[in-house]
Design an enzyme around this catalytic site. Sequence first.
Site, PDB file in Angstrom:
ATOM      1  CE  LYS A 187     -48.493 -45.475   3.035  1.00 12.43           C
ATOM      2  NZ  LYS A 187     -47.445 -45.429   4.033  1.00 12.43           N
ATOM      3  CB  SER A 203     -43.063 -55.394  -9.549  1.00 13.26           C
ATOM      4  OG  SER A 203     -43.426 -54.291  -8.799  1.00 13.26           O
ATOM      5  CG  ASN A 261     -41.236 -49.526  -8.008  1.00 16.67           C
ATOM      6  OD1 ASN A 261     -42.039 -49.631  -7.093  1.00 16.67           O
ATOM      7  ND2 ASN A 261     -39.931 -49.572  -7.826  1.00 16.67           N
ATOM      8  N   GLY A 263     -35.469 -49.775  -2.331  1.00 14.70           N
ATOM      9  CA  GLY A 263     -35.154 -48.400  -1.910  1.00 14.70           C
ATOM     10  C   GLY A 263     -34.092 -47.772  -2.794  1.00 14.70           C
ATOM     11  N   GLY A 270     -40.397 -55.307  -4.417  1.00 11.62           N
ATOM     12  CA  GLY A 270     -40.592 -56.698  -3.993  1.00 11.62           C
ATOM     13  C   GLY A 270     -41.742 -57.414  -4.676  1.00 11.62           C
ATOM     14  NE  ARG A 282     -35.015 -53.950   9.392  1.00 12.79           N
ATOM     15  CZ  ARG A 282     -36.147 -53.645   8.780  1.00 12.79           C
ATOM     16  NH1 ARG A 282     -37.286 -53.848   9.374  1.00 12.79           N
ATOM     17  NH2 ARG A 282     -36.118 -53.103   7.581  1.00 12.79           N
ATOM     18  NE  ARG A 322     -31.797 -59.387  -1.524  1.00 17.37           N
ATOM     19  CZ  ARG A 322     -32.647 -58.827  -0.683  1.00 17.37           C
ATOM     20  NH1 ARG A 322     -32.747 -59.268   0.552  1.00 17.37           N
ATOM     21  NH2 ARG A 322     -33.388 -57.806  -1.060  1.00 17.37           N
TER      22      ARG A 322
END
Length: 646
Positions: free
Chosen positions: A199, A355, A316, A376, A353, A62, A36
């Site tokens: 999902k 893939s 994805n 997202g 993530g 977090r 990143r």
Amino acid sequence: MRVPSIREIRTGGRTVFLRADLNVPVENGVVMDESRIIATLPTLRHVLDQGSPVVLASHLGRPRGAPDQKYTMAPVAEKLSEILEDYEVLFIDRTIGPRVEAMAMGLCPGQVLVIENLRFHPGEEKNDREFALDLAKLAHIYVNDAFGTCHREHASTAGVPAAMGGGYTGLLVEKELEAFGRMVTHPRKPFTVLMGGAKVSDKVAVIAHVLPKLDNLLIGGAMAFTFIRSRGVATGRSLVEEDRIETAGEIMRAAEKAGVNLVLPVDFVCSQSPDGPPVTVPWNRIPEDMAGYDIGPESVELFRDVLMKSGTIVWNGPMGLFEVEPFDAATREIALILGDATSGGAITIVGGGDSLRAVTEAGALEKVTHASTGGGASLELLQGNELPALGHIAVKGLRPLMGANWKMNGTRQGALDFLDDMMLGNSMHFGADVVLFPPFTLIGGLSAAAEDAGVRLGGQDIHWEPGGAFTGEVSPGMLLEAGCSWFLAGHSERRHIFGETDAVVARKLQAGIAAGLKGILCVGETLAQRESGNTAIVVGKQVEAALHGISGADPSNLVVAYEPVWAIGTGKNATPEEAQKMHVFIRERIGVILGKDFAEEVRIIYGGSVTPGNSGGILSQPDVNGALVGGASLGSESFLDILASL
Ligand code: 13P
């Protein structure tokens, strides 16, 4: 929504607040994966190279709104300073406050100040106004390069640009938007989407949005079981979303209706538990006491067949339980196939993530066209949604194009002075594409000065052949070699003095665009045509003749200039209302020929005696997306005044 890119301005030594996504894994104070950090380097260097210092801000982990040393940005700053050898990286263990402000304002060109984790403050995730105002004090220009958080409105992604009066996207965000924008809205066909993951519910909105554009929809991962159940076939103990079986059935019916080739796996690797021995069975023979944990080898071959014939592929989600061997096999194989498909000419976009990990581990990361850094955010874009954070830096309307057509005027020194003045006058800050069309003989010597000034160069005319016995002519390749990115086709002086027909103009436009140049098609009626009430017929015919059957044109490489012949060089011009009416008419004609979406995005500019005195009124019309200026562009002062009226 049009979001301006950092590429569109010169930062000119002013301090830049760069919101990046530097949320990297850190263990015992050491950065474990620097990808990143690497991803944001192009933007960082772009700004630093221009002599602007940078205040670099990110969240990490977090920490839930309070300082927590586990999540300090110090290791990130350290890693960055190792990577960015030629620049100085400083770190301050605060995010806001007088000490940070003093340090930020004291930065010199070539310095980067990494501030402490944004999420050490509760104000970040709440988009608190006071916190945003404190951050906004640290710099002059706002840049968002944090694609992974663009789907959230936090203080650093929403409040700060709002407080700073807008901002720019970084190069990473620009690249992501390009990948999910043009490549998905205008995909090279056949267009295939490969969905995986557990999902159906996560992907329904995406599938519904892209389905009408698709040729093939491949479904892998555990979500395939929900589809298989919708066909009334048992899937043993495989993961199924009972409440989505109906939805899966609806997707299958919609795909059939739309003529989309929906492909489900034909075999699965099953087991009694993830650590049990694997067996491969056909899709409709999954034993009652087993669950499928990966798609089988025949399914991979089936998918390979479709993928290798595709023009655009979006992938994805993993094909199986990627974290557990041997159920990672299909995902890894698909990653390799994506690499091969890209080498074979397909445009490939990978997101999510797992893939991404599979593509990285399979060594195909460098091969795929685009590997998205935000799960997202990329799903939001695939659903056709806008990214909320970017709404705070968006600007209204199309980016104007301002052309200076020098015709047979000007000297080399005059052009160099003009470009110098454009740089000093910061012509880029008017948020427009500025293009100079000098006589052919001057073009070659202007590239460097034009580059410095952020001005593009264009040819006033073009021949359709790549070379040959055409005395006096210039080919598209020659213009490109001389440093041009634009050309004019069908200027009224070419049509009326040199007798160019609609057919000639069409050939020129087509050849220039095919060669990789961007073309401005000029159209307009003479005084006699206007007085006999034939304006619409004449202009409509010119548009139709030039654009009918054109290939390779898109709204980024085609502009139409409405230049009424009676207004050119005469001091007369269309009133703002007349110009607006004709531009709406031209847009409608373009819509009929090239489609409504195209027409809405194409820039239609006005030309004919544009001066600083009348440009404000003309350019304020909603369908006037810039101007092609002749006489008033010969002096840099009047041209800058015209730019200022944008
Ligand atoms: P003038 O601005 O001198 O009227 O010229 C307009 C024009 O022909 C631009 O291409």
